[in-house]
Design a protein around this motif. Sequence first.
Motif, PDB file in Angstrom:
ATOM      1  N   GLN A 178       0.841  -1.191   0.000  1.00 22.14           N
ATOM      2  CA  GLN A 178       0.000   0.000   0.000  1.00 22.14           C
ATOM      3  C   GLN A 178       0.876   1.242   0.000  1.00 22.14           C
ATOM      4  O   GLN A 178       1.721   1.425   0.881  1.00 22.14           O
ATOM      5  CB  GLN A 178      -0.911   0.014   1.233  1.00 22.14           C
ATOM      6  CG  GLN A 178      -1.835   1.220   1.312  1.00 22.14           C
ATOM      7  CD  GLN A 178      -2.875   1.207   0.211  1.00 22.14           C
ATOM      8  OE1 GLN A 178      -3.472   0.163  -0.079  1.00 22.14           O
ATOM      9  NE2 GLN A 178      -3.101   2.356  -0.416  1.00 22.14           N
ATOM     10  N   ALA A 179       0.703   2.083  -1.012  1.00 22.63           N
ATOM     11  CA  ALA A 179       1.441   3.348  -1.054  1.00 22.63           C
ATOM     12  C   ALA A 179       0.843   4.306  -0.035  1.00 22.63           C
ATOM     13  O   ALA A 179      -0.383   4.462   0.051  1.00 22.63           O
ATOM     14  CB  ALA A 179       1.366   3.951  -2.458  1.00 22.63           C
ATOM     15  N   VAL A 180       1.709   4.950   0.753  1.00 19.69           N
ATOM     16  CA  VAL A 180       1.246   5.914   1.756  1.00 19.69           C
ATOM     17  C   VAL A 180       2.100   7.179   1.647  1.00 19.69           C
ATOM     18  O   VAL A 180       3.269   7.129   1.254  1.00 19.69           O
ATOM     19  CB  VAL A 180       1.334   5.343   3.191  1.00 19.69           C
ATOM     20  CG1 VAL A 180       0.395   4.167   3.353  1.00 19.69           C
ATOM     21  CG2 VAL A 180       2.754   4.947   3.546  1.00 19.69           C
ATOM     22  N   GLY A 181       1.499   8.274   1.990  1.00 22.87           N
ATOM     23  CA  GLY A 181       2.233   9.525   2.068  1.00 22.87           C
ATOM     24  C   GLY A 181       2.517   9.861   3.519  1.00 22.87           C
ATOM     25  O   GLY A 181       1.598   9.886   4.348  1.00 22.87           O
ATOM     26  N   LEU A 182       3.776  10.086   3.840  1.00 21.70           N
ATOM     27  CA  LEU A 182       4.165  10.449   5.203  1.00 21.70           C
ATOM     28  C   LEU A 182       4.543  11.924   5.227  1.00 21.70           C
ATOM     29  O   LEU A 182       5.308  12.385   4.371  1.00 21.70           O
ATOM     30  CB  LEU A 182       5.345   9.606   5.678  1.00 21.70           C
ATOM     31  CG  LEU A 182       5.118   8.095   5.727  1.00 21.70           C
ATOM     32  CD1 LEU A 182       6.393   7.391   6.175  1.00 21.70           C
ATOM     33  CD2 LEU A 182       3.963   7.739   6.652  1.00 21.70           C
ATOM     34  N   PRO A 183       4.028  12.672   6.194  1.00 21.74           N
ATOM     35  CA  PRO A 183       4.389  14.093   6.256  1.00 21.74           C
ATOM     36  C   PRO A 183       5.850  14.273   6.609  1.00 21.74           C
ATOM     37  O   PRO A 183       6.452  13.436   7.293  1.00 21.74           O
ATOM     38  CB  PRO A 183       3.472  14.636   7.359  1.00 21.74           C
ATOM     39  CG  PRO A 183       3.155  13.445   8.210  1.00 21.74           C
ATOM     40  CD  PRO A 183       3.122  12.273   7.286  1.00 21.74           C
ATOM     41  N   ALA A 184       6.432  15.349   6.137  1.00 20.19           N
ATOM     42  CA  ALA A 184       7.796  15.682   6.546  1.00 20.19           C
ATOM     43  C   ALA A 184       7.821  15.829   8.058  1.00 20.19           C
ATOM     44  O   ALA A 184       6.948  16.476   8.639  1.00 20.19           O
ATOM     45  CB  ALA A 184       8.248  16.968   5.879  1.00 20.19           C
ATOM     46  N   PRO A 185       8.776  15.201   8.719  1.00 20.74           N
ATOM     47  CA  PRO A 185       8.768  15.206  10.183  1.00 20.74           C
ATOM     48  C   PRO A 185       9.045  16.597  10.749  1.00 20.74           C
ATOM     49  O   PRO A 185       9.848  17.361  10.219  1.00 20.74           O
ATOM     50  CB  PRO A 185       9.891  14.238  10.544  1.00 20.74           C
ATOM     51  CG  PRO A 185      10.797  14.251   9.356  1.00 20.74           C
ATOM     52  CD  PRO A 185       9.924  14.468   8.166  1.00 20.74           C
ATOM     53  N   SER A 186       8.354  16.905  11.818  1.00 18.42           N
ATOM     54  CA  SER A 186       8.590  18.161  12.530  1.00 18.42           C
ATOM     55  C   SER A 186       9.112  17.834  13.916  1.00 18.42           C
ATOM     56  O   SER A 186      10.307  17.698  14.136  1.00 18.42           O
ATOM     57  CB  SER A 186       7.300  18.986  12.605  1.00 18.42           C
ATOM     58  OG  SER A 186       7.506  20.165  13.332  1.00 18.42           O
ATOM     59  N   ARG A 237      13.142  18.265  16.453  1.00 21.90           N
ATOM     60  CA  ARG A 237      12.403  19.417  16.979  1.00 21.90           C
ATOM     61  C   ARG A 237      12.382  20.477  15.881  1.00 21.90           C
ATOM     62  O   ARG A 237      13.433  20.831  15.342  1.00 21.90           O
ATOM     63  CB  ARG A 237      13.073  19.964  18.237  1.00 21.90           C
ATOM     64  CG  ARG A 237      12.284  21.094  18.910  1.00 21.90           C
ATOM     65  CD  ARG A 237      12.830  21.380  20.286  1.00 21.90           C
ATOM     66  NE  ARG A 237      11.943  22.209  21.060  1.00 21.90           N
ATOM     67  CZ  ARG A 237      12.049  22.441  22.352  1.00 21.90           C
ATOM     68  NH1 ARG A 237      13.045  21.879  23.034  1.00 21.90           N
ATOM     69  NH2 ARG A 237      11.188  23.208  22.981  1.00 21.90           N
ATOM     70  N   ASP A 238      11.188  20.930  15.526  1.00 24.43           N
ATOM     71  CA  ASP A 238      11.026  21.904  14.441  1.00 24.43           C
ATOM     72  C   ASP A 238      11.694  21.420  13.154  1.00 24.43           C
ATOM     73  O   ASP A 238      12.296  22.200  12.421  1.00 24.43           O
ATOM     74  CB  ASP A 238      11.582  23.271  14.848  1.00 24.43           C
ATOM     75  CG  ASP A 238      10.850  23.860  16.042  1.00 24.43           C
ATOM     76  OD1 ASP A 238       9.637  23.617  16.172  1.00 24.43           O
ATOM     77  OD2 ASP A 238      11.494  24.543  16.857  1.00 24.43           O
ATOM     78  N   GLY A 239      11.602  20.121  12.900  1.00 26.79           N
ATOM     79  CA  GLY A 239      12.128  19.565  11.667  1.00 26.79           C
ATOM     80  C   GLY A 239      13.624  19.313  11.656  1.00 26.79           C
ATOM     81  O   GLY A 239      14.156  18.835  10.645  1.00 26.79           O
ATOM     82  N   GLN A 240      14.309  19.583  12.740  1.00 23.72           N
ATOM     83  CA  GLN A 240      15.752  19.397  12.812  1.00 23.72           C
ATOM     84  C   GLN A 240      16.103  18.298  13.809  1.00 23.72           C
ATOM     85  O   GLN A 240      15.501  18.207  14.883  1.00 23.72           O
ATOM     86  CB  GLN A 240      16.443  20.710  13.237  1.00 23.72           C
ATOM     87  CG  GLN A 240      16.171  21.878  12.320  1.00 23.72           C
ATOM     88  CD  GLN A 240      16.696  21.638  10.914  1.00 23.72           C
ATOM     89  OE1 GLN A 240      17.830  21.200  10.742  1.00 23.72           O
ATOM     90  NE2 GLN A 240      15.872  21.928   9.912  1.00 23.72           N
TER      91      GLN A 240
END
Length: 294
Positions: free
Chosen positions: A168-176, A262-265
């Motif tokens: 199953q193809a899924v889209g994962l959000p860019a981590p924050s 944290r905050d994408g970093q």
Amino acid sequence: MRIMSRASACLLLGLMAWETCAAAGLSALRDITDQRGGLDDRRFAALVDRVYADLKASGADGVGREPSASFEAAYLALFYSPKSAHLEDLQRAFAGLESQGAPTDAQIENLHVSLVRMRRFDAADALAARHPEAGLEPLPGRSPVTELPPGQRLAWRVEAGTDSQRLQAVGLPAPSDGILVSSHPHCGPSQRAAEAIAADPQLAALFARHATLLVHQAGRFAAAEEGAWRPGGVTLPLNWVHREADWPEVDSWATPVFYFLRDGQVVATVSGWSKEGQREALLAAADQAGLIPE
């Protein structure tokens, strides 16, 4: 002096020109892990790319001319550095082997694994159909890939159906803010980590809220029931990444590695799982990332 001793001095100490490294031949690429040292995955892939490019340019051991040598070199380059250009070289060399009527079962399997790793599923299916004698394991059925919302990254999950499995193809959000875990279902330390975290109420709650499990750009998919983590009564599925390059936060796909963001970093990283576990290191990293409620 052994060939790899020359190559090692050349690659890591700069005592010889790159062209001299290439002259060491295919053996330098076979033993490239001897030269890794402390290089992270990206820097090591760049090293592999350079050695492979020099090997092709020099034509040593028939690379670039003879299908068998060219196939081995391209397969090794792709194994350590998953790039489309390496796969194209591999496919060209395999076409040469087929024209000679000479591909071995091992070469067929290596190409199949490489196609799956690069997510060329239709080409992998076609190869299996063309070479039934190799006994390649069929791929699960799969969902179509639709356009993802901006900022999401493509991954795959193995899901169990009534009588079969499905990708199953899924889209994962860019981590924050959260935890990225490099794991693998057949990695013993990863499974020990999963069990220890699930048994620890504080860690279980932390991972249930914040963790995303990632598997590197692998050439084989495990069964749906394998590898999932179950902290705090929540099932965390494995996400088999479509492209490792889509995840710049992950500089090593060793397993297990925990990246705290944290905050994408990435603000903290915890690597491995010892017999004593990593409880205090995980909690300290989570605190640094602001993931532990005050």
